[in-house]
Motif scaffolding. Structure first.
Motif, PDB file in Angstrom:
ATOM      1  N   ILE A 210      -4.882  10.436   1.906  1.00  0.00           N
ATOM      2  CA  ILE A 210      -4.596   9.562   2.921  1.00  0.00           C
ATOM      3  C   ILE A 210      -5.685   8.668   3.424  1.00  0.00           C
ATOM      4  CG2 ILE A 210      -3.808   9.725   5.413  1.00  0.00           C
ATOM      5  CD1 ILE A 210      -2.497  12.344   4.734  1.00  0.00           C
ATOM      6  N   TYR A 211      -5.280   7.512   3.374  1.00  0.00           N
ATOM      7  CA  TYR A 211      -6.533   6.405   3.571  1.00  0.00           C
ATOM      8  C   TYR A 211      -6.689   5.925   4.794  1.00  0.00           C
ATOM      9  CZ  TYR A 211      -7.362   6.835  -1.602  1.00  0.00           C
ATOM     10  OH  TYR A 211      -7.615   7.022  -2.755  1.00  0.00           O
ATOM     11  N   TYR A 212      -5.858   6.306   5.590  1.00  0.00           N
ATOM     12  CA  TYR A 212      -5.800   5.830   7.056  1.00  0.00           C
ATOM     13  C   TYR A 212      -5.470   6.840   8.124  1.00  0.00           C
ATOM     14  CZ  TYR A 212      -6.068   3.170  11.551  1.00  0.00           C
ATOM     15  OH  TYR A 212      -6.429   3.015  12.599  1.00  0.00           O
TER      16      TYR A 212
ATOM     17  N   LYS B  13       0.167   9.020   2.189  1.00  0.00           N
ATOM     18  CA  LYS B  13      -0.954   9.214   1.341  1.00  0.00           C
ATOM     19  C   LYS B  13      -0.692   8.129   0.275  1.00  0.00           C
ATOM     20  CE  LYS B  13       1.389  13.054  -1.255  1.00  0.00           C
ATOM     21  NZ  LYS B  13       1.497  14.371  -1.366  1.00  0.00           N
ATOM     22  N   GLY B  14      -1.519   7.871  -0.709  1.00  0.00           N
ATOM     23  CA  GLY B  14      -1.641   7.266  -1.799  1.00  0.00           C
ATOM     24  C   GLY B  14      -2.112   5.878  -1.212  1.00  0.00           C
ATOM     25  N   LEU B  15      -2.191   4.986  -2.374  1.00  0.00           N
ATOM     26  CA  LEU B  15      -3.285   3.513  -2.220  1.00  0.00           C
ATOM     27  C   LEU B  15      -2.470   2.717  -3.175  1.00  0.00           C
ATOM     28  CD1 LEU B  15      -5.401   2.330  -0.951  1.00  0.00           C
ATOM     29  CD2 LEU B  15      -6.822   2.954  -2.874  1.00  0.00           C
ATOM     30  N   ASN B  16      -2.021   1.374  -2.359  1.00  0.00           N
ATOM     31  CA  ASN B  16      -1.473   0.222  -3.127  1.00  0.00           C
ATOM     32  C   ASN B  16      -1.758  -0.800  -2.238  1.00  0.00           C
ATOM     33  OD1 ASN B  16       0.354   0.057  -1.041  1.00  0.00           O
ATOM     34  ND2 ASN B  16       1.495   1.604  -2.066  1.00  0.00           N
ATOM     35  N   GLU B  17      -1.517  -2.128  -2.519  1.00  0.00           N
ATOM     36  CA  GLU B  17      -1.884  -3.423  -1.816  1.00  0.00           C
ATOM     37  C   GLU B  17      -1.162  -3.155  -0.227  1.00  0.00           C
ATOM     38  OE1 GLU B  17      -1.809  -7.227  -3.267  1.00  0.00           O
ATOM     39  OE2 GLU B  17      -3.050  -6.480  -5.215  1.00  0.00           O
ATOM     40  N   ASP B  18      -0.114  -2.762  -0.157  1.00  0.00           N
ATOM     41  CA  ASP B  18       0.446  -2.449   1.007  1.00  0.00           C
ATOM     42  C   ASP B  18       0.102  -1.782   2.150  1.00  0.00           C
ATOM     43  OD1 ASP B  18       2.520  -3.995   0.393  1.00  0.00           O
ATOM     44  OD2 ASP B  18       4.116  -2.661  -0.174  1.00  0.00           O
ATOM     45  N   VAL B  19      -0.761  -0.574   1.549  1.00  0.00           N
ATOM     46  CA  VAL B  19      -1.369   0.156   2.268  1.00  0.00           C
ATOM     47  C   VAL B  19      -2.726  -0.469   2.695  1.00  0.00           C
ATOM     48  CG1 VAL B  19      -2.945   2.208   2.224  1.00  0.00           C
ATOM     49  CG2 VAL B  19      -0.728   2.391   1.113  1.00  0.00           C
ATOM     50  N   ILE B  20      -3.488  -1.102   1.886  1.00  0.00           N
ATOM     51  CA  ILE B  20      -4.632  -2.029   2.383  1.00  0.00           C
ATOM     52  C   ILE B  20      -4.283  -3.122   3.386  1.00  0.00           C
ATOM     53  CG2 ILE B  20      -6.358  -3.692   1.610  1.00  0.00           C
ATOM     54  CD1 ILE B  20      -6.273  -1.928  -1.100  1.00  0.00           C
TER      55      ILE B  20
END
Lengths: 249, 481
Positions: free
Chosen positions: B84-86, B31-38
């Protein structure tokens, strides 16, 4: 058909019906007359189950059942019809859809199959012809933008479609011209049979020239104070209600 | 129509197969959002670099933005790092049989007349039979391919038609447009893509129903529709069946581009889980939908029936750039129990002789709040612009609210703007009138509400309209004691 025993009803704590007794047999036409505020419309509303009326006492039997125990829709489905004094507008709902739902609800209650679109339209055409109604009326939204006369004719048309056991006409004649009055009368007379009864609530005797009652009752101050044959209506027309009031004192 | 129904049924009776490569067995990323997640999302989807850059730009802008608070909505704070973004689509059904499903939900399915197999799919139950779906899909695709129409998942379009995506993505809704659009641009999972070539009239209603089954791309969905010169398409989104979803936050973006004389009709029925009777749970639905009439005499028409979600924040809009272009917004928004909706439209008149029509019908019941918010803006160059707005509110009971916030900004004196508004209450006398004709109170309310909303329901494609009528009635069940 209908038996009312000592019916007392109030609105917001104020007693309007103060012990009504009435017996209506199959096939009879009863006229209920009386001055403004006597409780005529209240009687129609209480019988059809409108909210806002407190039943204090009494009992009403309709076709052998306790009427006051039934929901308004079940009273209707069992064959009690109220022709409204002020028919209500329902924007956006075509008259034909409204009536089809209504007719089929009545049929469902009797355990009958719903009418098909074709059967329904045929029935509707017959009744419209019988009452010489404008054929556009059924395509319009329920009562929306109808003239006073059209609204009343529309009530009678619905009555003709539903063929109720007991029809209550609440001042259906008020504000009608002679032609509309004739339509109303034709509708009622067409329904007249040994199985169908009618209560005509009216202010004037004019309608009773067309619909001949078997009994005339005078409702005054929440009670039926006088009952007689059709000649009573003429007497009232001539002498007004003051005569009754004086007689009571 | 029968053929379409068959296709629809069979296509929905199979596992979701577009968009995600089957190699990814890993279900989720943390979970969570940062540039790596993207970067991971983009890599998992094997996207070209321009897509990654699009996402990163959006993310950087989003970080500097704050959640809008101007809507008439009470929303508890949302922790965007807790999401969780993906998540890869679930391959395994969640339940073994319908016996495990909430009986209330099944009851609603039955009232809506949804076939048993579809009920299973919608509620995430394993489906046994898959009949010859390959040929069905082929027939459907062949018909469209013959005309040169592209209709596929967004991911597929990124791979197969990167030129179109690169040219049009973000044209109607730039990444910086608003907080939720920026978030969607950064993390969107999948969605639909549709291209209608020059002069082509799409021979069938395009429905997301055809393409997506229950396995959710729901949370951050992205849709792009391009109608080239002289083309025509009618697009349906959503379905009337109540959609359960574990994801509470939804932020979708829909973009439409209409070129010269193109005509796009976009119809939505939104019925996400609204929460229970006490206002617990339910989807937060923050949607950005915008069409741009780039070409002259082009037309975009939005029709929506909104009955679901705990919170709805949604303003399908039209930018009328081309001369003589036309924008329409037709909406029925119903709220019950503790639902909140702030919905409406923006009509931005830029070109000459542009016309827009807004018809909004709000229905509030229970303890809900229902707001219409609309902007009609006429730019200096929009000579002879014309707008007509009608905003009606219907109240059931006395614990609900209806609110109207119309904004009008006019910078051209030759324009004509009209605004009409009404508020009414379902009268006890109306219900009693129906009762006296043998119609139950519940049916009476359904009838009265459908009569009130008829003008908008009539704009829906036929089969959708019938379902929407039932839906309005069902959504109001129990709202009158």
């Amino acid at each position: 058909m209908l038996t009312i025993k000592n019916l007392r009803a109030s609105v917001e704590g104020k007693e309007i019906l103060k012990g009504i007794n009435l017996e209506i047999k199959p096939g009879e036409i009863h006229a209920i007359m009386g001055p403004n505020g006597a409780g005529k419309s209240t009687l129609g509303n209480v019988l059809s189950g409108r909210e806002g009326y407190e039943i204090e006492e009494g009992e009403v039997t309709f076709l052998g059942e306790d009427l006051l125990d039934l929901s308004p829709e079940d009273r209707a489905r069992k064959g009690l019809f109220l022709s409204f004094q002020y028919p209500v507008e329902i924007p956006g709902v075509p008259m034909v859809n409204f009536l089809k739902t209504s007719v089929n609800e009545h049929r469902k209650f009797k355990g009958l199959e719903p009418l098909t679109a074709g059967e329904f339209l045929k029935l509707m055409r017959e009744k419209k012809d019988m009452l010489h109604l404008d054929s556009q009326l059924t395509n319009r939204s329920v009562n929306e933008g109808f003239s006073g006369g059209e609204k009343k004719k529309n009530e009678i048309f619905q009555m003709a479609m539903l063929e109720p056991k007991l029809a209550i006409l609440d001042e259906t004649d008020s504000g009608l011209d002679i032609d509309a009055l004739r339509v109303v009368a034709e509708g009622v007379n067409a329904l007249k049979s040994p199985e169908h009864s009618t209560i005509v609530i009216t202010h004037y005797q004019r309608l009773l020239d067309y619909i001949v009652p078997d009994f005339v009752h005078v409702l005054y101050n929440g009670q039926i104070v006088k009952s007689a044959g059709k000649e009573l209506a003429l007497e009232l027309e001539e002498k007004g209600y003051d005569w009754i009031k004086k007689e009571l004192v | 129509m029968e053929e379409q129904d068959k296709i629809l049924h069979e296509v929905t009776s199979k596992e979701y197969e577009f968009g995600f490569s089957s190699d990814f067995d890993m279900d989720t990323i943390p979970k969570g959002l940062n540039e790596d997640v993207i970067r991971v999302i983009s890599a998992k989807k094997e996207e070209p670099e321009f897509m990654l850059n699009f996402r990163l730009e959006a993310f950087r802008k989003w970080q500097k933005m704050t959640m809008p608070d101007w809507a008439y909505l009470k929303i508890p704070p949302i922790d965007f790092q807790e999401i969780i973004y993906y998540a890869a689509p679930k391959k395994k059904p969640q339940y073994e049989s319908l016996d495990e499903i909430d009986p209330d939900l099944l009851e609603t399915f039955n009232k809506l007349g949804i076939p048993l197999e579809e009920q299973k799919i919608l509620s995430g139950v394993a489906v046994d039979a898959v009949i010859d779906s390959v040929s069905v899909k082929t027939t459907f695709k062949e018909t469209l391919a013959e005309k040169g129409i592209i209709f596929c998942s967004f991911s597929e379009a990124v791979k197969e038609h990167p030129d179109l995506i690169q040219k049009y993505l973000g044209m109607s809704v730039p990444v910086t447009d608003n907080f939720f659009a920026a978030l969607n641009s950064a993390v969107f999972s999948d969605g639909s893509f549709c291209y209608i070539p020059k002069g082509v009239k799409c021979p069938m209603e395009l429905s997301t129903y055809f393409r997506i089954n229950a396995s959710g791309t729901g949370q951050f969905e992205r849709t792009l529709i391009i109608a080239d010169d002289d083309s025509q398409v009618s697009y349906l989104e959503g379905c009337t069946a109540p959609m359960r979803d574990e994801n509470q936050l939804h932020a979708a973006v829909v973009e439409i581009i209409a070129l010269d004389r193109a005509n796009v009709k976009y119809s939505t029925v939104q019925n996400w889980y609204p929460g229970d009777k006490n206002g617990k749970g339910g989807v937060y639905n923050f949607v950005t939908k915008r069409g741009i009439c780039r070409g002259e005499s082009s037309k975009i028409s939005w029709t929506q029936v909104e009955t679901g979600s705990a919170v709805t924040w949604k303003y399908p809009s039209c930018i009328l750039m081309g001369d003589n272009s036309v924008g329409e917004f037709n909406s029925v928004a119903l709220t019950n129990n503790y639902q909140q909706a702030d919905t409406g439209t923006k009509m931005i008149h830029i070109g000459k002789n542009t016309k827009s029509t807004i018809i909004s019908k709000g229905i509030s019941a229970g303890k809900s709040d229902n707001a219409y918010r609309g902007l009609v803006k006429v730019m200096p160059g929009a000579s002879n612009a014309r707008n007509f707005s009608q905003c009606d509110s219907l109240l059931l009971g006395s614990n609900c609210g209806a609110h109207t916030f119309p904004y009008i900004e006019v910078a051209n004196k030759s324009s004509i703007i009209e605004h009409e508004a009404t508020t009414s209450k379902i009268g006890e006398d109306q219900i009693f009138y129906c009762n006296q004709r043998g119609i139950s109170t519940e049916d009476a309310i359904g009838m009265i509400v459908n009569g009130y909303a008829k003008e908008v329901l009539n704009k829906l494609p036929m089969e959708f309209a019938v379902e929407a009528q039932k839906l309005l009635q069902i959504s109001l069940e129990g709202s009158v004691g």
